[in-house]
Design a protein around this motif. Structure first.
Motif, PDB file in Angstrom:
ATOM      1  N   SER A 229       0.860  -1.185   0.000  1.00 17.35           N
ATOM      2  CA  SER A 229       0.000   0.000   0.000  1.00 17.35           C
ATOM      3  C   SER A 229       0.887   1.223   0.000  1.00 17.35           C
ATOM      4  O   SER A 229       1.862   1.286   0.741  1.00 17.35           O
ATOM      5  CB  SER A 229      -0.852   0.076   1.263  1.00 17.35           C
ATOM      6  N   PHE A 248      -0.366   5.359   9.713  1.00 21.37           N
ATOM      7  CA  PHE A 248      -0.200   5.155   8.268  1.00 21.37           C
ATOM      8  C   PHE A 248      -1.554   5.327   7.604  1.00 21.37           C
ATOM      9  O   PHE A 248      -2.565   4.809   8.076  1.00 21.37           O
ATOM     10  CB  PHE A 248       0.331   3.752   7.959  1.00 21.37           C
ATOM     11  N   THR A 249      -1.556   6.083   6.501  1.00 17.40           N
ATOM     12  CA  THR A 249      -2.800   6.258   5.763  1.00 17.40           C
ATOM     13  C   THR A 249      -2.548   6.191   4.266  1.00 17.40           C
ATOM     14  O   THR A 249      -1.518   6.663   3.780  1.00 17.40           O
ATOM     15  CB  THR A 249      -3.499   7.594   6.089  1.00 17.40           C
ATOM     16  N   THR A 250      -3.478   5.567   3.558  1.00 23.62           N
ATOM     17  CA  THR A 250      -3.391   5.579   2.096  1.00 23.62           C
ATOM     18  C   THR A 250      -4.097   6.826   1.552  1.00 23.62           C
ATOM     19  O   THR A 250      -4.069   7.072   0.352  1.00 23.62           O
ATOM     20  CB  THR A 250      -4.074   4.331   1.502  1.00 23.62           C
ATOM     21  N   ARG A 251      -4.743   7.575   2.439  1.00 20.16           N
ATOM     22  CA  ARG A 251      -5.516   8.744   1.987  1.00 20.16           C
ATOM     23  C   ARG A 251      -5.127  10.007   2.749  1.00 20.16           C
ATOM     24  O   ARG A 251      -5.971  10.633   3.425  1.00 20.16           O
ATOM     25  CB  ARG A 251      -7.018   8.467   2.177  1.00 20.16           C
ATOM     26  N   THR A 254      -7.312  13.148   2.851  1.00 15.84           N
ATOM     27  CA  THR A 254      -8.520  13.305   3.677  1.00 15.84           C
ATOM     28  C   THR A 254      -8.222  13.777   5.094  1.00 15.84           C
ATOM     29  O   THR A 254      -9.097  13.718   5.966  1.00 15.84           O
ATOM     30  CB  THR A 254      -9.308  11.978   3.771  1.00 15.84           C
ATOM     31  N   TYR A 332     -10.910  -3.215  15.276  1.00 13.39           N
ATOM     32  CA  TYR A 332     -10.751  -3.264  13.816  1.00 13.39           C
ATOM     33  C   TYR A 332      -9.394  -2.708  13.393  1.00 13.39           C
ATOM     34  O   TYR A 332      -8.989  -2.856  12.235  1.00 13.39           O
ATOM     35  CB  TYR A 332     -11.912  -2.578  13.091  1.00 13.39           C
ATOM     36  N   LEU A 334      -5.498  -3.154  13.693  1.00  9.01           N
ATOM     37  CA  LEU A 334      -4.606  -4.268  14.023  1.00  9.01           C
ATOM     38  C   LEU A 334      -3.276  -3.754  14.558  1.00  9.01           C
ATOM     39  O   LEU A 334      -2.731  -2.760  14.054  1.00  9.01           O
ATOM     40  CB  LEU A 334      -4.349  -5.120  12.777  1.00  9.01           C
ATOM     41  N   TYR A 337      -0.067  -3.917  11.915  1.00  6.02           N
ATOM     42  CA  TYR A 337      -0.089  -3.351  10.568  1.00  6.02           C
ATOM     43  C   TYR A 337       0.184  -1.863  10.679  1.00  6.02           C
ATOM     44  O   TYR A 337      -0.345  -1.199  11.579  1.00  6.02           O
ATOM     45  CB  TYR A 337      -1.438  -3.599   9.884  1.00  6.02           C
ATOM     46  N   ALA A 341      -2.143   2.226  14.637  1.00  3.29           N
ATOM     47  CA  ALA A 341      -3.047   3.340  14.963  1.00  3.29           C
ATOM     48  C   ALA A 341      -3.507   3.964  13.652  1.00  3.29           C
ATOM     49  O   ALA A 341      -2.766   3.964  12.674  1.00  3.29           O
ATOM     50  CB  ALA A 341      -2.322   4.381  15.809  1.00  3.29           C
ATOM     51  N   VAL A 342      -4.735   4.487  13.629  1.00  2.00           N
ATOM     52  CA  VAL A 342      -5.231   5.133  12.408  1.00  2.00           C
ATOM     53  C   VAL A 342      -5.828   6.493  12.726  1.00  2.00           C
ATOM     54  O   VAL A 342      -6.288   6.748  13.838  1.00  2.00           O
ATOM     55  CB  VAL A 342      -6.320   4.291  11.675  1.00  2.00           C
ATOM     56  N   MET A 343      -5.763   7.364  11.700  1.00  2.00           N
ATOM     57  CA  MET A 343      -6.564   8.580  11.763  1.00  2.00           C
ATOM     58  C   MET A 343      -7.903   8.190  11.163  1.00  2.00           C
ATOM     59  O   MET A 343      -7.966   7.637  10.060  1.00  2.00           O
ATOM     60  CB  MET A 343      -5.893   9.709  10.961  1.00  2.00           C
ATOM     61  N   VAL A 345     -11.289   8.672   9.344  1.00  4.16           N
ATOM     62  CA  VAL A 345     -11.965   9.617   8.459  1.00  4.16           C
ATOM     63  C   VAL A 345     -13.303   8.986   8.083  1.00  4.16           C
ATOM     64  O   VAL A 345     -13.422   8.367   7.027  1.00  4.16           O
ATOM     65  CB  VAL A 345     -11.112   9.910   7.213  1.00  4.16           C
ATOM     66  N   HIS A 348     -15.085   8.904   4.601  1.00  2.00           N
ATOM     67  CA  HIS A 348     -14.484   8.279   3.423  1.00  2.00           C
ATOM     68  C   HIS A 348     -13.920   6.884   3.671  1.00  2.00           C
ATOM     69  O   HIS A 348     -13.287   6.316   2.798  1.00  2.00           O
ATOM     70  CB  HIS A 348     -13.410   9.214   2.845  1.00  2.00           C
ATOM     71  N   ASP A 349     -14.090   6.375   4.845  1.00  3.25           N
ATOM     72  CA  ASP A 349     -13.634   5.014   5.134  1.00  3.25           C
ATOM     73  C   ASP A 349     -14.774   4.278   5.845  1.00  3.25           C
ATOM     74  O   ASP A 349     -15.271   4.727   6.881  1.00  3.25           O
ATOM     75  CB  ASP A 349     -12.393   5.052   6.024  1.00  3.25           C
ATOM     76  N   ARG A 351     -15.069   1.431   7.534  1.00  9.56           N
ATOM     77  CA  ARG A 351     -14.904   0.921   8.908  1.00  9.56           C
ATOM     78  C   ARG A 351     -14.990   2.058   9.917  1.00  9.56           C
ATOM     79  O   ARG A 351     -15.612   1.943  10.971  1.00  9.56           O
ATOM     80  CB  ARG A 351     -13.556   0.194   9.034  1.00  9.56           C
TER      81      ARG A 351
HETATM   82  C1  ANZ Z   1      -7.284   7.341   6.678  1.00 12.26           C
HETATM   83  C2  ANZ Z   1      -8.173   6.892   5.610  1.00 12.26           C
HETATM   84  C3  ANZ Z   1      -9.142   7.597   4.942  1.00 12.26           C
HETATM   85  C4  ANZ Z   1      -7.913   5.577   5.224  1.00 12.26           C
HETATM   86  C5  ANZ Z   1      -9.849   6.991   3.944  1.00 12.26           C
HETATM   87  C6  ANZ Z   1      -8.579   4.923   4.256  1.00 12.26           C
HETATM   88  C7  ANZ Z   1      -9.585   5.638   3.611  1.00 12.26           C
HETATM   89  P1  ANZ Z   1      -4.441  -0.762   3.212  1.00 12.26           P
HETATM   90  O1  ANZ Z   1      -4.914  -0.439   1.836  1.00 12.26           O
HETATM   91  O2  ANZ Z   1      -4.871  -2.088   3.703  1.00 12.26           O
HETATM   92  O3  ANZ Z   1      -2.971  -0.491   3.396  1.00 12.26           O
HETATM   93  N1  ANZ Z   1      -5.173   1.435   8.551  1.00 12.26           N
HETATM   94  C8  ANZ Z   1      -3.903   1.817   8.742  1.00 12.26           C
HETATM   95  N2  ANZ Z   1      -3.315   1.077   9.691  1.00 12.26           N
HETATM   96  C9  ANZ Z   1      -4.242   0.185  10.096  1.00 12.26           C
HETATM   97  C10 ANZ Z   1      -4.246  -0.843  11.066  1.00 12.26           C
HETATM   98  N3  ANZ Z   1      -3.181  -1.103  11.815  1.00 12.26           N
HETATM   99  N4  ANZ Z   1      -5.360  -1.567  11.220  1.00 12.26           N
HETATM  100  C11 ANZ Z   1      -6.470  -1.308  10.482  1.00 12.26           C
HETATM  101  N5  ANZ Z   1      -6.519  -0.331   9.570  1.00 12.26           N
HETATM  102  C12 ANZ Z   1      -5.431   0.408   9.367  1.00 12.26           C
HETATM  103  O4  ANZ Z   1      -5.215   0.257   4.195  1.00 12.26           O
HETATM  104  C13 ANZ Z   1      -4.621   1.408   4.679  1.00 12.26           C
HETATM  105  C14 ANZ Z   1      -5.708   2.132   5.414  1.00 12.26           C
HETATM  106  O5  ANZ Z   1      -6.169   1.294   6.466  1.00 12.26           O
HETATM  107  C15 ANZ Z   1      -5.177   3.390   6.055  1.00 12.26           C
HETATM  108  O6  ANZ Z   1      -5.646   4.533   5.360  1.00 12.26           O
HETATM  109  C16 ANZ Z   1      -5.929   3.409   7.359  1.00 12.26           C
HETATM  110  O7  ANZ Z   1      -7.119   4.091   7.054  1.00 12.26           O
HETATM  111  C17 ANZ Z   1      -6.197   1.987   7.671  1.00 12.26           C
HETATM  112  F1  ANZ Z   1     -10.762   7.649   3.295  1.00 12.26           F
HETATM  113  O8  ANZ Z   1      -6.310   6.303   6.778  1.00 12.26           O
HETATM  114  B1  ANZ Z   1      -6.779   5.086   6.085  1.00 12.26           B
END
Ligand code: ANZ
Length: 844
Positions: A229, A248-251, A254, A332, A334, A337, A341-343, A345, A348-349, A351
């Motif tokens: 990712s 860590f965030t893929t977005r 946001t 939810y 983990l 991974y 910890a997550v921010m 949002v 847009h997410d 879960r």
């Molecule tokens: C903010 C956000 C906004 C996210 C949004 C997604 C959508 P993949 O693709 O699987 O790498 N994440 C990060 N660490 C996590 C953890 N330890 N356990 C569960 N979820 C976790 O997914 C990356 C996204 O999963 C990250 O991006 C984070 O949520 C969440 F509109 O951050 B995201």
């Protein structure tokens, strides 16, 4: 005899091959081009089964084919002989796993020889021999030196039945152990790991090299398993804590939409944060943590599960707008991974949205997913969606559906109006400039846990000093031999049985002689198979694991053949170790297997065979009943090799009948080997040469069933000429029979060898070179050419549309009708319009 008797043929040829050793590949002066054909080596769990019968039949077709094509073919075999089944059988019967293992190897070897796979038996290896596992230990030490083998304390997958840890790859999608079937639980333990995550990018990117040469399904499974990712790490200041928390965030685009933070309850961070909160929050957290620890990872990741969590009483500060975000713990997220910890949002997410709705947390839309993302940037006003009646579908708080798609940024300061991708890049720049974040990648892949708390494996070559230091066993002291089982309790109890071998465990510290202890764990047996293809190159060399010079000559493997059940585990590990050995300077290639063929399964009545279902077809019974060749031919003829073979739908009896028919053709030939084929029946010769021309391409694209079908046609055509045509003395009959014997060697080596002898030749047909098809005999369609003499049509005959002028004129001059009509007149002019017309003009 005059009757096809498969048992007699098998009994006749097996000792002769044993004597002649036609498949040994040891001549150093053999400069023919090389092919390395490798079949996945078996685990000696009993006698061979029908799955083995399939894989070794298919791999052997490839090996035999390349020999006919003039290649020096390496086709070795050995046994993957460490592992749990031997140990469990030994415990059950109170015997030594060695006896069980080597008895099974002897049995399988006997069956394998009978099965006549064309292996170079001089290269046989067993991974449970000290001569082999010594080099596992050597490999471990090389990796240890490079920091690629290390020990850490971590939550691991624990199999409560086999009482040992498992690698992530050994836990099935339903959360059970691939071996014992037990539901895997988590346990915190100090274990050895191989740092496969250092190679995640290369393991992913190099899959592109294998495109087209490996089944696309396997490539996709590996890609998903590595799971890269791309996104950003963002640092959040925590009120009342010196260090920030990174998520860590893929977005990152946001970030203005973050309304809370969520920490994995089982991450140390959660316990630390809640320690400063009100006592009732602490109590709630403790209770929650116990529940979480009793659930599986699969349950935790299930999206349809009701969201649970507790508030930790602490706040994080959003680095871009200074907002205070409450910090929660929820399962939810983990622990292992990203950063655990997550921010959140929620707009847009999904879960995060489910969680926000369950706990009444705010939802703020920051991407307008209805805005066009190409063309001019629209004018956006701050807060245009707040309470908007016109666009109810954009309100995730009420619809419960997160807006995950593309769109344009709103409510996001300087990012407003940007498309998602532009905003991601802009946010990463902003964070990097401010020192509060940076571009980051994450992988689903975890480091490879290689220590096992079991007996029957390779001892880990590390000694632990009294003060806790790790001392690698000096290389000149390898192998660290497995102690004998006498006096040891092998029963699984959570710690390695080797710990009970007092004399073995207690050793002086190699550095200062103080008391020290050997590491009592053994290696995952997937370490053994991660490099075995290199050991085959010089299996008896006791000075090195493998010879890089031999590797230059033979490796990588040109064709690997085996089951799709190894799509991730074994193939990923072998790819990883190959890259490590490359980086250590031992190999000049980075991918171990240039091409991969996955055979399907042998099933019965649509179901996988198993003891418990009672639908086993036994290898030995099938071989006794139909013969080796008929079983092998049936495997090849059943359909495309990647499809499952339903043993209820195939006909080894039919295969056997065909083999008898082919054999009788050779028996009936009455001409001598010296006969001139060109005098033979042209129609039959065409069938023979069409086969010679087509079979190589069909074989190389694994259409073995089509090759067999074409062989059947050839045999039928030959039989017709013998019985109702030119007869058994015709030269084309001999030619067809010889080609049949040569090609049948791919599928039915006993029958082929016997035919070859009856045709007057010495063994081995397996070493005969493939005959070149005669292009003039490859005419499929023909057309009628006309021959005129002085303007009058005197003859007509069939020719190939591709015939050239010279050939056509020659045929015309040889025509009896033309010769008769010409008489003794002198030809003064010849007009040739190939392929249709030849016109002779004579002197008037
Ligand atoms: C903010 C956000 C906004 C996210 C949004 C997604 C959508 P993949 O693709 O699987 O790498 N994440 C990060 N660490 C996590 C953890 N330890 N356990 C569960 N979820 C976790 O997914 C990356 C996204 O999963 C990250 O991006 C984070 O949520 C969440 F509109 O951050 B995201």
């Amino acid at each position: 005899g005059d009757i096809y008797d498969f048992a007699a043929i098998q009994a006749k040829w097996q000792p002769i091959w044993d004597e002649l050793k036609p498949f040994e590949t040891s001549d150093p002066d053999d400069n023919r081009p090389r092919k390395y054909v490798l079949d996945m080596f078996p685990y000696p769990s009993g006698d061979l089964h029908m799955g083995h019968a399939e894989v070794y039949a298919l791999g052997d077709i490839v090996a035999r084919y390349w020999r006919h094509q003039g290649f020096n073919v390496l086709h070795p075999i050995g046994w993957d002989s460490f592992g749990l089944p031997a140990e469990n059988a030994a415990i059950k019967r109170g015997i030594d796993p060695r006896g069980w293992t080597y008895d099974n190897i002897a049995q399988q070897k006997k069956s394998m020889k009978l099965y006549a796979a064309s292996f170079d038996w001089s290269r046989e290896i067993h991974t449970s021999d000290p001569e082999y596992y010594k080099w596992n230990q050597w490999l471990f030490l090389q990796m240890y030196k490079k920091g690629l083998a290390y020990r850490k304390d971590s939550w691991v997958n624990w199999d409560p039945v086999d009482q040992t840890v498992l690698a992530n790859e050994q836990v099935l999608a339903d959360g059970t152990s691939e071996r014992s079937g037990a539901v895997v639980v988590k346990k915190k333990l100090t274990q050895w790991y191989f740092k496969i995550t250092d190679y995640a990018d290369r393991l992913l990117d190099d899959l592109n090299q294998l495109e087209g040469a490996w089944p696309s399904k396997v490539l996709q499974m590996q890609r998903n398993w590595i799971g890269r990712s791309i996104g950003a790490d963002v640092d959040f200041t925590i009120e009342g804590r010196a260090a920030p928390v990174t998520v860590f965030t893929t977005r990152p685009d946001t970030l203005f939409g973050a309304t809370f933070m969520v920490v994995a309850p089982d991450a140390d961070l959660a316990s630390e944060l809640v320690a400063d909160a009100a006592p009732e929050l602490q109590a709630a957290f403790k209770e929650y943590l116990v529940k979480v620890q009793n659930s599986t990872e699969i349950e935790r990741q299930a999206t349809d599960r009701e969201k649970t969590g507790v508030f930790l009483g602490r706040y994080a500060i959003n680095p871009v707008n200074g907002e205070r975000l409450p910090i929660w713990a929820a399962d939810y997220v983990l622990a292992d991974y990203g950063h655990g910890a997550v921010m959140a949002v929620p707009a847009h997410d999904q879960r995060d949205l489910d969680f926000a709705r369950a706990f009444d947390l705010p939802v703020r839309v920051v991407v307008d997913t209805l805005a066009p993302i190409t063309g001019a940037i629209p004018v956006v006003t701050e807060g245009m969606l707040d309470g908007s009646e016109e666009l109810p579908q954009l309100d995730p708080a009420s619809t419960g559906i997160a807006l995950a798609g593309e769109g344009r940024l709103i409510n996001s300061g300087a990012l407003n109006g940007m498309s998602k991708n532009t905003a991601v890049a802009a946010m990463i720049t902003t964070l990097t400039d401010a020192g509060t974040g940076r571009a980051a990648k994450n992988y689903r892949l975890r480091d490879w846990l290689i220590s096992r708390q079991r007996y029957w494996g390779t001892p880990i070559p590390i000694i632990h000093g009294e003060d806790g230091t790790e001392i690698p066993v000096p290389e000149d002291q390898l192998p660290v031999l497995l102690p004998p089982t006498e006096g040891l309790d092998l029963k699984p109890k959570g710690t390695s049985p080797l710990g009970g071998a007092t004399d073995w465990v207690n050793v002086p510290n190699p550095i200062d002689g103080t008391p020290a202890k050997r590491d009592a764990d053994t290696m995952d047996t997937f370490v053994d198979s991660s490099w075995y293809f290199l050991r085959f190159l010089n299996p008896n060399d006791d000075t090195k694991a493998f010879d890089p010079k031999e590797a230059d000559k033979w490796a990588p493997v040109d064709q690997y053949v085996g089951g799709v059940e190894h799509a991730i585990l074994h193939l990923l590990y072998a790819r990883f170790i190959t890259k490590v050995l490359h980086d250590l300077g031992y190999l000049n290639f980075t991918e171990p297997f240039s091409a991969l063929l996955n055979q399907g399964m042998v099933i019965l009545d649509g179901a996988k065979m198993s003891k418990s279902k009672g639908n086993l077809v036994y290898f030995t019974e099938e071989i006794d009943r139909h013969g080796v060749d008929a079983v092998r031919l049936t495997m090849a003829f059943a359909g495309p090799p990647e499809d499952d073979i339903d043993w209820a739908d195939v006909s080894p009896v039919g295969s056997s009948k065909f083999l008898a028919r082919a054999w009788r053709v050779a028996k009936d030939v009455t001409s001598a080997p010296e006969v001139d084929w060109s005098t033979g029946d042209v129609a039959l010769r065409r069938v023979t040469h069409r086969f010679l021309a087509d079979a190589p391409g069909l074989t190389e694209s694994f259409k073995f069933n089509v090759v067999v079908a074409r062989l059947m046609e050839l045999v039928n055509a030959t039989r017709k000429v013998i019985d109702t045509g030119a007869g058994p003395a015709d030269a084309a009959v001999r030619e067809a029979a010889e080609v049949t014997a040569m090609a049948l060697n791919l599928f039915a080596p006993y029958t082929a060898e016997d035919m070859w002898e009856r045709l007057g030749y010495e063994p081995c047909v397996a070493l005969v070179q493939w005959r070149k098809a005669d292009p003039t005999l490859l005419v499929t369609e023909s057309l009628t050419a006309v021959v005129q003499v002085d303007g009058k049509v005197r003859d007509r005959f069939e020719v190939s549309p591709k015939i050239d002028a010279d050939e056509l004129e020659k045929l015309a001059r040889e025509s009896r009708a033309v010769i008769r009509s010409l008489g003794d007149r002198e030809i003064v002019k010849v007009i040739v319009r190939a392929p249709r017309l030849v016109s002779f003009v004579t002197k008037p």
